[in-house]
Design a protein around this motif. Structure first.
Motif, PDB file in Angstrom:
ATOM      1  N   VAL A   1     100.699  -3.434  -1.559  1.00 20.58           N
ATOM      2  CA  VAL A   1     101.524  -3.665  -2.735  1.00 20.58           C
ATOM      3  C   VAL A   1     102.933  -4.014  -2.264  1.00 20.58           C
ATOM      4  O   VAL A   1     103.492  -3.374  -1.382  1.00 20.58           O
ATOM      5  CB  VAL A   1     101.538  -2.423  -3.659  1.00 20.58           C
ATOM      6  CG1 VAL A   1     102.533  -2.601  -4.794  1.00 20.58           C
ATOM      7  CG2 VAL A   1     100.151  -2.150  -4.211  1.00 20.58           C
ATOM      8  N   GLY A   2     103.492  -5.084  -2.835  1.00 16.50           N
ATOM      9  CA  GLY A   2     104.825  -5.531  -2.462  1.00 16.50           C
ATOM     10  C   GLY A   2     104.822  -6.672  -1.467  1.00 16.50           C
ATOM     11  O   GLY A   2     105.850  -7.324  -1.271  1.00 16.50           O
ATOM     12  N   ASP A   3     103.690  -6.953  -0.821  1.00 15.04           N
ATOM     13  CA  ASP A   3     103.611  -8.056   0.138  1.00 15.04           C
ATOM     14  C   ASP A   3     103.747  -9.398  -0.576  1.00 15.04           C
ATOM     15  O   ASP A   3     103.216  -9.590  -1.675  1.00 15.04           O
ATOM     16  CB  ASP A   3     102.270  -8.054   0.887  1.00 15.04           C
ATOM     17  CG  ASP A   3     102.161  -6.953   1.928  1.00 15.04           C
ATOM     18  OD1 ASP A   3     103.152  -6.224   2.137  1.00 15.04           O
ATOM     19  OD2 ASP A   3     101.079  -6.835   2.533  1.00 15.04           O
ATOM     20  N   ALA A   4     104.432 -10.338   0.065  1.00 13.76           N
ATOM     21  CA  ALA A   4     104.507 -11.709  -0.439  1.00 13.76           C
ATOM     22  C   ALA A   4     103.293 -12.467   0.096  1.00 13.76           C
ATOM     23  O   ALA A   4     102.942 -12.338   1.268  1.00 13.76           O
ATOM     24  CB  ALA A   4     105.795 -12.372   0.031  1.00 13.76           C
ATOM     25  N   VAL A   5     102.628 -13.213  -0.777  1.00 15.15           N
ATOM     26  CA  VAL A   5     101.463 -13.995  -0.375  1.00 15.15           C
ATOM     27  C   VAL A   5     101.636 -15.438  -0.841  1.00 15.15           C
ATOM     28  O   VAL A   5     102.348 -15.708  -1.798  1.00 15.15           O
ATOM     29  CB  VAL A   5     100.142 -13.414  -0.941  1.00 15.15           C
ATOM     30  CG1 VAL A   5      99.842 -12.066  -0.349  1.00 15.15           C
ATOM     31  CG2 VAL A   5     100.159 -13.345  -2.443  1.00 15.15           C
ATOM     32  N   LYS A   6     100.984 -16.332  -0.148  1.00 15.97           N
ATOM     33  CA  LYS A   6     100.963 -17.759  -0.488  1.00 15.97           C
ATOM     34  C   LYS A   6      99.551 -18.115  -0.939  1.00 15.97           C
ATOM     35  O   LYS A   6      98.574 -17.459  -0.567  1.00 15.97           O
ATOM     36  CB  LYS A   6     101.329 -18.612   0.727  1.00 15.97           C
ATOM     37  CG  LYS A   6     102.691 -18.346   1.292  1.00 15.97           C
ATOM     38  CD  LYS A   6     103.698 -19.149   0.566  1.00 15.97           C
ATOM     39  CE  LYS A   6     105.069 -18.959   1.207  1.00 15.97           C
ATOM     40  NZ  LYS A   6     106.114 -19.434   0.346  1.00 15.97           N
ATOM     41  N   THR A   7      99.426 -19.166  -1.711  1.00 15.96           N
ATOM     42  CA  THR A   7      98.119 -19.652  -2.135  1.00 15.96           C
ATOM     43  C   THR A   7      97.258 -19.887  -0.901  1.00 15.96           C
ATOM     44  O   THR A   7      97.698 -20.512   0.052  1.00 15.96           O
ATOM     45  CB  THR A   7      98.268 -20.959  -2.931  1.00 15.96           C
ATOM     46  OG1 THR A   7      99.111 -20.720  -4.051  1.00 15.96           O
ATOM     47  CG2 THR A   7      96.916 -21.473  -3.408  1.00 15.96           C
ATOM     48  N   GLY A   8      96.051 -19.338  -0.915  1.00 14.45           N
ATOM     49  CA  GLY A   8      95.128 -19.504   0.202  1.00 14.45           C
ATOM     50  C   GLY A   8      95.142 -18.371   1.212  1.00 14.45           C
ATOM     51  O   GLY A   8      94.269 -18.310   2.070  1.00 14.45           O
ATOM     52  N   ASP A   9      96.144 -17.470   1.127  1.00 14.15           N
ATOM     53  CA  ASP A   9      96.156 -16.313   2.028  1.00 14.15           C
ATOM     54  C   ASP A   9      94.983 -15.388   1.694  1.00 14.15           C
ATOM     55  O   ASP A   9      94.691 -15.142   0.526  1.00 14.15           O
ATOM     56  CB  ASP A   9      97.454 -15.510   1.884  1.00 14.15           C
ATOM     57  CG  ASP A   9      98.659 -16.197   2.497  1.00 14.15           C
ATOM     58  OD1 ASP A   9      98.480 -17.238   3.167  1.00 14.15           O
ATOM     59  OD2 ASP A   9      99.779 -15.686   2.306  1.00 14.15           O
ATOM     60  N   THR A  10      94.326 -14.867   2.726  1.00 12.70           N
ATOM     61  CA  THR A  10      93.238 -13.910   2.506  1.00 12.70           C
ATOM     62  C   THR A  10      93.840 -12.568   2.099  1.00 12.70           C
ATOM     63  O   THR A  10      94.699 -12.035   2.789  1.00 12.70           O
ATOM     64  CB  THR A  10      92.394 -13.737   3.783  1.00 12.70           C
ATOM     65  OG1 THR A  10      91.820 -14.996   4.126  1.00 12.70           O
ATOM     66  CG2 THR A  10      91.282 -12.713   3.578  1.00 12.70           C
ATOM     67  N   VAL A  11      93.390 -12.040   0.952  1.00  8.63           N
ATOM     68  CA  VAL A  11      93.893 -10.752   0.477  1.00  8.63           C
ATOM     69  C   VAL A  11      92.835  -9.653   0.604  1.00  8.63           C
ATOM     70  O   VAL A  11      93.162  -8.496   0.812  1.00  8.63           O
ATOM     71  CB  VAL A  11      94.411 -10.844  -0.980  1.00  8.63           C
ATOM     72  CG1 VAL A  11      95.646 -11.716  -1.047  1.00  8.63           C
ATOM     73  CG2 VAL A  11      93.354 -11.360  -1.937  1.00  8.63           C
ATOM     74  N   ILE A  12      91.564 -10.015   0.499  1.00 11.22           N
ATOM     75  CA  ILE A  12      90.443  -9.065   0.548  1.00 11.22           C
ATOM     76  C   ILE A  12      89.306  -9.712   1.327  1.00 11.22           C
ATOM     77  O   ILE A  12      89.098 -10.923   1.249  1.00 11.22           O
ATOM     78  CB  ILE A  12      89.930  -8.734  -0.882  1.00 11.22           C
ATOM     79  CG1 ILE A  12      91.020  -8.098  -1.742  1.00 11.22           C
ATOM     80  CG2 ILE A  12      88.676  -7.861  -0.845  1.00 11.22           C
ATOM     81  CD1 ILE A  12      91.347  -6.658  -1.424  1.00 11.22           C
ATOM     82  N   VAL A  13      88.543  -8.893   2.055  1.00 15.47           N
ATOM     83  CA  VAL A  13      87.299  -9.363   2.667  1.00 15.47           C
ATOM     84  C   VAL A  13      86.168  -8.619   1.966  1.00 15.47           C
ATOM     85  O   VAL A  13      86.167  -7.391   1.889  1.00 15.47           O
ATOM     86  CB  VAL A  13      87.265  -9.118   4.190  1.00 15.47           C
ATOM     87  CG1 VAL A  13      85.947  -9.591   4.775  1.00 15.47           C
ATOM     88  CG2 VAL A  13      88.438  -9.804   4.877  1.00 15.47           C
ATOM     89  N   LEU A  14      85.232  -9.393   1.418  1.00 15.80           N
ATOM     90  CA  LEU A  14      84.121  -8.862   0.628  1.00 15.80           C
ATOM     91  C   LEU A  14      82.813  -9.210   1.316  1.00 15.80           C
ATOM     92  O   LEU A  14      82.556 -10.382   1.613  1.00 15.80           O
ATOM     93  CB  LEU A  14      84.161  -9.477  -0.775  1.00 15.80           C
ATOM     94  CG  LEU A  14      83.020  -9.161  -1.720  1.00 15.80           C
ATOM     95  CD1 LEU A  14      83.181  -7.746  -2.270  1.00 15.80           C
ATOM     96  CD2 LEU A  14      82.988 -10.147  -2.863  1.00 15.80           C
ATOM     97  N   GLU A  15      81.991  -8.190   1.591  1.00 13.21           N
ATOM     98  CA  GLU A  15      80.684  -8.444   2.184  1.00 13.21           C
ATOM     99  C   GLU A  15      79.653  -8.550   1.072  1.00 13.21           C
ATOM    100  O   GLU A  15      79.554  -7.673   0.216  1.00 13.21           O
ATOM    101  CB  GLU A  15      80.281  -7.314   3.128  1.00 13.21           C
ATOM    102  CG  GLU A  15      78.930  -7.553   3.776  1.00 13.21           C
ATOM    103  CD  GLU A  15      78.517  -6.442   4.706  1.00 13.21           C
ATOM    104  OE1 GLU A  15      77.406  -5.906   4.525  1.00 13.21           O
ATOM    105  OE2 GLU A  15      79.298  -6.098   5.604  1.00 13.21           O
ATOM    106  N   ALA A  16      78.906  -9.641   1.095  1.00 12.42           N
ATOM    107  CA  ALA A  16      77.829  -9.852   0.134  1.00 12.42           C
ATOM    108  C   ALA A  16      76.686 -10.522   0.869  1.00 12.42           C
ATOM    109  O   ALA A  16      76.896 -11.500   1.589  1.00 12.42           O
ATOM    110  CB  ALA A  16      78.309 -10.714  -1.027  1.00 12.42           C
ATOM    111  N   MET A  17      75.512  -9.991   0.718  1.00 12.90           N
ATOM    112  CA  MET A  17      74.313 -10.533   1.372  1.00 12.90           C
ATOM    113  C   MET A  17      74.523 -10.678   2.878  1.00 12.90           C
ATOM    114  O   MET A  17      74.193 -11.693   3.482  1.00 12.90           O
ATOM    115  CB  MET A  17      73.899 -11.857   0.724  1.00 12.90           C
ATOM    116  CG  MET A  17      73.526 -11.684  -0.733  1.00 12.90           C
ATOM    117  SD  MET A  17      73.021 -13.203  -1.530  1.00 12.90           S
ATOM    118  CE  MET A  17      74.614 -13.982  -1.776  1.00 12.90           C
TER     119      MET A  17
END
Length: 147
Positions: free
Chosen positions: A96-112
């Motif tokens: 919380v509070g981090d600056a992000v740019k469009t396309g920055d990875t914010v979460i890694v989600l494992e599926a299948m």
């Protein structure tokens, strides 16, 4: 609260159904909490209402549950980053509070058994993070908000 013991493919599961509200059931499987989306809402039984009235009495469990509710209230502050598919959170790349740019990875989600980078869809500052590592999420769940 209902407690069930299941065996699936030789693996034992202890399932506790905490509460059912509309078409979402809050369950714990082998000590890990999940929100299970049901295909149809379940009518509340009178016994469930009694359990819900008794639950607020212990103050220690109220304080433990309160933080889980507070982040959900902050969901409206900013653009929502949603889970594109159901899966398990394996990494949270921002705070919380981090600056992000469009396309920055914010979460890694494992599926299948695949790692999916969930990216910011706008520039801004992270205003809330609604998941932690190990959480299981449904498609469309709000993961992060960016303002």
């Amino acid at each position: 609260m209902s407690n069930y013991q299941y065996k699936v493919n030789g693996v034992d599961y202890n399932v506790v159904i905490e509460e059912i509200e509309g078409n979402v059931a809050k369950v714990t499987v082998n000590g890990k909490p999940f929100d299970v989306e049901l295909s149809q809402p379940v009518k509340a039984k009178p016994q469930q209402k009694k359990v819900q009235k008794v639950a607020p009495a212990p103050t220690s469990s109220n304080t433990e549950k309160a933080p889980a509710i507070k982040p959900k209230a902050a969901v409206g502050a900013g653009n929502k980053v949603l889970a594109p598919l159901p899966g398990t959170i394996t990494d949270v790349k921002v705070n919380v509070g981090d600056a992000v740019k469009t396309g920055d990875t914010v979460i890694v989600l494992e599926a299948m058994k695949m790692q999916n980078n969930i990216e910011a869809d706008c520039d801004g500052k992270v205003t809330s993070i609604l998941v932690t590592r190990g959480d299981t999420v449904m498609e469309g769940a709000v993961l992060v908000t960016i303002e």
